[in-house]
Motif scaffolding. Structure first.
Motif, short mmCIF file in Angstrom:
data_model
loop_
_atom_site.label_atom_id
_atom_site.label_comp_id
_atom_site.label_asym_id
_atom_site.label_seq_id
_atom_site.Cartn_x
_atom_site.Cartn_y
_atom_site.Cartn_z
N GLN A 29 78.97 60.23 75.72
CA GLN A 29 79.10 58.79 76.00
C GLN A 29 78.33 57.94 74.99
OE1 GLN A 29 78.58 61.12 78.24
NE2 GLN A 29 79.95 60.81 79.98
N PHE A 30 77.39 58.54 74.26
CA PHE A 30 76.53 57.77 73.36
C PHE A 30 76.82 58.05 71.90
CE2 PHE A 30 73.86 58.49 77.17
CZ PHE A 30 73.65 57.18 77.54
N GLU A 31 76.62 57.02 71.09
CA GLU A 31 76.50 57.19 69.65
C GLU A 31 75.00 57.16 69.35
OE1 GLU A 31 79.22 54.70 67.22
OE2 GLU A 31 80.03 54.02 69.15
N TYR A 32 74.49 58.23 68.81
CA TYR A 32 73.06 58.30 68.53
C TYR A 32 72.74 57.56 67.24
CZ TYR A 32 68.50 60.14 67.27
OH TYR A 32 67.19 60.25 66.90
N LEU A 33 71.75 56.65 67.31
CA LEU A 33 71.30 55.93 66.12
C LEU A 33 70.12 56.68 65.50
CD1 LEU A 33 71.36 52.21 67.31
CD2 LEU A 33 73.06 53.41 65.92
N PRO A 34 70.27 57.20 64.31
CA PRO A 34 69.19 57.99 63.69
C PRO A 34 68.14 57.10 63.03
CG PRO A 34 71.08 57.95 62.24
CD PRO A 34 71.49 57.18 63.48
N SER A 35 67.71 56.08 63.75
CA SER A 35 66.73 55.13 63.22
C SER A 35 65.69 54.85 64.30
CB SER A 35 67.42 53.84 62.78
OG SER A 35 68.27 53.36 63.81
N PRO A 36 64.80 55.80 64.56
CA PRO A 36 63.87 55.67 65.68
C PRO A 36 62.89 54.52 65.51
CG PRO A 36 63.25 57.52 64.29
CD PRO A 36 64.59 57.06 63.81
N ILE A 37 62.47 53.97 66.65
CA ILE A 37 61.39 52.99 66.70
C ILE A 37 60.14 53.77 67.12
CG2 ILE A 37 60.53 50.87 67.74
CD1 ILE A 37 63.02 50.40 66.09
N ARG A 38 59.15 53.82 66.27
CA ARG A 38 57.98 54.64 66.55
C ARG A 38 56.91 53.85 67.30
NH1 ARG A 38 58.90 59.32 63.79
NH2 ARG A 38 60.48 59.13 62.15
N ARG A 39 56.01 54.60 67.93
CA ARG A 39 54.89 53.95 68.64
C ARG A 39 54.00 53.26 67.63
NH1 ARG A 39 54.28 58.88 71.20
NH2 ARG A 39 52.35 59.19 70.03
N ARG A 40 54.01 51.94 67.66
CA ARG A 40 53.19 51.16 66.74
C ARG A 40 52.55 50.02 67.50
NH1 ARG A 40 54.45 53.32 61.94
NH2 ARG A 40 56.59 54.04 61.58
N LYS A 41 51.31 49.76 67.20
CA LYS A 41 50.57 48.70 67.89
C LYS A 41 51.23 47.35 67.67
CE LYS A 41 45.85 47.10 68.68
NZ LYS A 41 44.43 47.21 68.25
N ALA A 42 51.89 47.17 66.55
CA ALA A 42 52.53 45.89 66.25
C ALA A 42 53.53 45.48 67.32
CB ALA A 42 53.22 45.95 64.89
N PHE A 43 54.27 46.46 67.86
CA PHE A 43 55.28 46.12 68.87
C PHE A 43 54.64 45.63 70.16
CE2 PHE A 43 57.89 48.99 66.19
CZ PHE A 43 58.93 48.11 65.93
N SER A 44 53.57 46.27 70.60
CA SER A 44 52.91 45.82 71.82
C SER A 44 52.20 44.48 71.60
CB SER A 44 51.92 46.88 72.32
OG SER A 44 50.96 47.19 71.33
N ASN A 45 51.58 44.31 70.44
CA ASN A 45 50.91 43.04 70.15
C ASN A 45 51.91 41.88 70.11
OD1 ASN A 45 48.49 44.37 69.93
ND2 ASN A 45 48.41 44.34 67.71
N ALA A 46 53.05 42.11 69.50
CA ALA A 46 54.05 41.05 69.37
C ALA A 46 54.71 40.73 70.71
CB ALA A 46 55.11 41.46 68.35
N GLY A 47 55.02 41.77 71.47
CA GLY A 47 55.79 41.58 72.69
C GLY A 47 55.12 40.66 73.70
N GLY A 48 53.83 40.86 73.94
CA GLY A 48 53.15 40.06 74.94
C GLY A 48 53.07 38.59 74.58
N ALA A 49 53.10 38.28 73.28
CA ALA A 49 53.02 36.90 72.82
C ALA A 49 54.39 36.28 72.58
CB ALA A 49 52.20 36.84 71.53
#
Length: 226
Positions: free
Chosen positions: A174-194
């Motif tokens: 059912q899925f097309e797999y995107l071979p472009s992972p989003i890695r655990r990075r502090k930037a994503f958590s810092n940006a998201g809350g703001a």
């Protein structure tokens, strides 16, 4: 995948919680707005995390502003999208981490479903539930494209967990797999809350920015995937 007859409607959803759906939905919506698109972000989760992030963005006076509404119930979400669909170029729906009426309504409305999953065995197993919902949505709606992307991936390029999870997901038809992972990075958590894009943070993380750019490009075909 860009359309001439209306907005692109993307749902970021998974019946499994804790896989970073809201983070990606907010990042995608802001990235499209920065690119000049008229974007409507819909928070389909009772927790309202996406709406809170956009409220923080508005309070800080960040531009571009993002239109955001919260519809955690399917009938309201469906009705509002059908009523306002002509006002926007992109509609991004953040669906809560469970099988909800909002998620089911979003699947029938959407052109694209993006399913984030973490490289953990129980997250991969949970994709069977999403696969069943996709089959159900496709029985009443033609043209739904479904992509799975690894989110919160292990930072190591040669991570065995990442590779094993990617191989398992690639076998779910059912899925097309995107071979472009989003890695655990502090930037994503810092940006998201703001309510910020990673590209708007004072201290730039080029790798986080590149990962998000690649994901957005793959969804909207604004450029070839790197």
């Amino acid at each position: 995948m860009l359309k001439d007859d209306g907005p692109m409607i993307i749902t970021v959803g998974n019946t499994k919680g804790g896989v970073g759906k809201t983070t990606l939905a907010v990042q995608i919506a802001i990235a499209r707005a920065i690119a000049g698109s008229d974007v409507w972000l819909i928070d389909g989760d009772r927790q309202g995390t996406a709406a809170a992030a956009i409220a923080a963005r508005a309070q800080a006076g960040r531009q571009p502003g993002i239109a955001c509404a919260q519809y955690p119930e399917g009938p309201a979400l469906r009705g509002q999208v059908q009523q306002q669909v002509g006002k926007w170029q992109d509609i991004v729906i953040d669906a809560g981490g469970r099988d909800s009426t909002a998620l089911r309504a979003a699947l029938v409305l959407s052109d694209v479903l993006l399913v984030p999953f973490a490289p953990r065995s129980y997250d991969v197993w949970a994709l069977d539930d999403m696969a069943a919902l996709i089959d159900e949505a496709r029985s009443v709606r033609d043209g739904l494209r479904c992509f799975a992307v690894m989110n919160q991936a292990d930072p190591g390029i040669k991570s065995t967990d990442n590779a094993d999870a990617a191989a398992a997901v690639a076998e779910v038809p059912q899925f097309e797999y995107l071979p472009s992972p989003i890695r655990r990075r502090k930037a994503f958590s810092n940006a998201g809350g703001a309510g910020l894009s990673v590209s708007e943070l004072p201290t730039k993380d080029p790798k986080a920015i590149a990962e998000l750019d690649t994901l957005v490009a793959s969804l909207f075909n604004v450029q070839s995937m790197s």
